[in-house]
Design an enzyme around this catalytic site. Structure first.
Site, short mmCIF file in Angstrom:
data_model
loop_
_atom_site.label_atom_id
_atom_site.label_comp_id
_atom_site.label_asym_id
_atom_site.label_seq_id
_atom_site.Cartn_x
_atom_site.Cartn_y
_atom_site.Cartn_z
N ASP A 54 0.96 -1.24 -0.17
CA ASP A 54 0.01 -0.02 0.15
C ASP A 54 0.86 1.20 -0.10
OD1 ASP A 54 -2.43 -1.39 -0.07
OD2 ASP A 54 -2.50 -1.45 2.27
N TYR A 82 5.82 -8.80 8.54
CA TYR A 82 5.56 -7.10 8.74
C TYR A 82 5.93 -6.90 10.01
CZ TYR A 82 3.22 -7.85 4.12
OH TYR A 82 2.74 -8.19 2.81
N ASP A 96 -6.94 2.26 7.70
CA ASP A 96 -5.35 2.82 8.10
C ASP A 96 -5.60 4.66 8.11
OD1 ASP A 96 -5.66 3.55 5.34
OD2 ASP A 96 -4.12 2.48 4.62
N ARG A 188 -4.15 -4.37 7.44
CA ARG A 188 -5.22 -3.72 7.95
C ARG A 188 -6.56 -4.43 8.28
NH1 ARG A 188 -6.84 -0.03 3.01
NH2 ARG A 188 -5.51 -1.76 1.69
#
Length: 239
Positions: A54, A82, A96, A188
């Site tokens: 993203d 991550y 987000d 997310r």
């Protein structure tokens, strides 16, 4: 799969190279591909990436050139790692910071122990809905394009695997975490569901991909460093 030497000088881009790049904040994955592709001009060379990040995320983006682009699907299928930060006590439509908070929750009752314990229900094979603000295509159009117009979209559950999910720092409303997961996992969505599991809400404020398969962010180029190296090599070849 062996990790490449990120600073080697004997590239053969046309034959095919795998390049590790640190995607900057607010760049799209396609922005990175475009910048690298343009550095090869006037040579027309295939360049692609193996796994979208993203715009608000940073970290490891695998770039393939030339014949190596045929292996993109293989690299995309690799396990990902991550690190990130979530904000507990609020939600946003995009899950987000792309959109403003639309709902707030009291978090005074939530303990550190409850936050850490909630990770367990998201470890293993789980199902999640992708965010409405995502790049998934429905009827040839990206979901985020429909979402930005305020259109309702029917989201379908996806099966994903979370191998590891740990909390690394708690300073409410901020919570830091690390996740190891399968291809197709939306962090997310994981964060949004995590907030619900605590009878609250949560949204993602920071995300960084640190690993894809055996490839690590520590071995990645900065975009402009790589572009400069490509131009130097091209100039040497043309001299």
């Amino acid at each position: 799969m062996d990790t490449p030497n990120p600073k080697k000088k004997d590239f053969d881009f046309a034959a095919g190279e795998l390049l590790l790049v640190n995607k900057p904040y607010k760049w799209t994955s396609f922005d990175v591909v475009g910048k690298i592709r343009n550095s090869f001009k006037p040579l027309k060379l295939k360049v692609g990436h193996a796994g979208t990040l993203d715009p608000l995320a940073t970290g490891l983006l695998i770039i393939c050139t030339g014949k190596m682009t045929k292996q993109i699907d293989t690299f995309q299928a690799e396990e990902k790692e991550y690190t990130g930060t979530l904000i507990l006590g609020a939600t946003t439509p995009s899950y987000d910071m792309e959109t403003e908070p639309d709902e707030k929750f009291d978090i005074s009752h939530i303990t550190d122990e409850q936050i850490k314990a909630a990770c367990a229900q998201f470890t293993g094979n789980i199902q999640q809905y992708p965010p409405a603000h995502s790049a998934i295509k429905i009827d040839g159009e990206r979901l985020y394009e429909k979402a930005r117009r305020g259109e309702e979209v029917e989201l379908r559950l996806r099966n994903v695997t979370i191998t590891e999910f740990e909390i690394t720092r708690i300073e409410l409303p901020e919570v830091d975490f690390r996740v190891v997961c399968s291809k197709g996992t939306y962090i997310r969505s994981l964060v949004n569901d995590f907030g619900k599991a605590l009878n609250s809400g949560a949204y993602l404020s920071r995300l960084r991909r640190t690993r894809s398969g055996n490839y690590k962010i520590a071995d990645a180029w900065e975009v402009m460093e790589l572009v400069g190296t490509i131009r130097e090599l091209k100039a040497q070849t043309e001299a």
